[in-house]
Enzyme design. Structure first.
Site, mmCIF file in Angstrom:
data_model
loop_
_atom_site.group_PDB
_atom_site.id
_atom_site.type_symbol
_atom_site.label_atom_id
_atom_site.label_comp_id
_atom_site.label_asym_id
_atom_site.label_seq_id
_atom_site.Cartn_x
_atom_site.Cartn_y
_atom_site.Cartn_z
ATOM 1 N N HIS A 126 0.849 -1.143 -0.084
ATOM 2 C CA HIS A 126 0.027 0.172 -0.008
ATOM 3 C C HIS A 126 0.867 1.081 0.006
ATOM 4 O O HIS A 126 1.957 1.328 0.457
ATOM 5 C CB HIS A 126 -0.930 0.052 1.205
ATOM 6 C CG HIS A 126 -1.908 -0.911 1.259
ATOM 7 N ND1 HIS A 126 -3.268 -0.779 1.753
ATOM 8 C CD2 HIS A 126 -2.140 -2.149 0.795
ATOM 9 C CE1 HIS A 126 -4.033 -1.671 1.396
ATOM 10 N NE2 HIS A 126 -3.315 -2.661 1.281
ATOM 11 N N GLU B 113 0.899 3.903 1.812
ATOM 12 C CA GLU B 113 1.269 4.522 3.112
ATOM 13 C C GLU B 113 2.308 3.418 3.752
ATOM 14 O O GLU B 113 3.131 4.030 4.557
ATOM 15 C CB GLU B 113 -0.030 4.233 4.011
ATOM 16 C CG GLU B 113 -1.283 5.019 3.705
ATOM 17 C CD GLU B 113 -2.306 4.400 2.954
ATOM 18 O OE1 GLU B 113 -3.531 4.711 3.138
ATOM 19 O OE2 GLU B 113 -1.920 3.608 2.240
ATOM 20 N N CYS C 175 -6.844 2.272 5.035
ATOM 21 C CA CYS C 175 -7.379 0.794 5.536
ATOM 22 C C CYS C 175 -6.993 0.840 7.101
ATOM 23 O O CYS C 175 -6.268 1.289 7.692
ATOM 24 C CB CYS C 175 -7.060 -0.148 4.593
ATOM 25 S SG CYS C 175 -5.333 -0.719 4.787
ATOM 26 N N CYS D 281 -2.838 -0.056 7.223
ATOM 27 C CA CYS D 281 -2.294 1.334 7.128
ATOM 28 C C CYS D 281 -2.454 2.147 8.382
ATOM 29 O O CYS D 281 -1.645 2.755 8.997
ATOM 30 C CB CYS D 281 -2.621 2.144 5.918
ATOM 31 S SG CYS D 281 -1.930 1.194 4.556
#
Length: 153
Positions: free
Chosen positions: A46, A48, A76, A79
């Protein structure tokens, strides 16, 4: 946020969900990340997580106190947990994610009193631009799937 949007466009170019992120310390960008889950075949890729990993290397510490994350889509649960674990001071969010967001939409993991750290949240920064990028991506994805289905029939 404009720099995070540039990162999201890199993901878009790879046909990845267009999520981008930058981390700022003392007014300077110290790391960047964009979504690469499909490209890397990695559920942890991801924007992040990538940016946090790079920022930790740059800072020489896992603690990112004094840092601000700018991210185009609400984080999410994974993260948001990583943000709390990294001790990030602040998270600036482009658009919210009503289906999976954990900075206020479904849960707010960034500001749970029972955790040993909370992050300040600012949401809606360049919201329309961030949201439009996501909508355009998924509209094109649906069209591609429809064409592929039609061509295989």
């Amino acid at each position: 946020m404009k720099e995070a949007i540039k990162q999201a466009k890199k993901a878009y170019a790879l046909e990845e969900t267009p999520i981008g992120c930058v981390i700022v310390y003392e007014g300077k960008i110290i790391s960047r990340g964009y979504n690469r889950r499909n490209t890397d075949k990695n559920p942890l890729a991801h924007a992040e997580i990538t940016a946090i990993r790079k920022a930790s290397r740059k800072m020489g510490d896992w603690r990112l106190e004094g840092c601000t994350m700018y991210v185009t889509l609400e984080p999410c649960q994974m993260c948001a947990g990583a943000i709390v674990q990294s001790r990030m001071d602040r998270v600036v969010i482009g658009c919210m994610n009503p289906k999976a967001g954990c900075a206020g939409s479904i849960l707010n993991l960034l500001q749970m009193d029972r955790f040993n750290h909370q992050a300040q949240i600012t949401a809606g920064v360049l919201e329309e631009e961030c949201s439009s990028l996501m909508k355009q991506f998924f509209r094109e994805l649906r069209e591609k799937k429809k064409k592929a289905k039609k061509n295989s029939a």
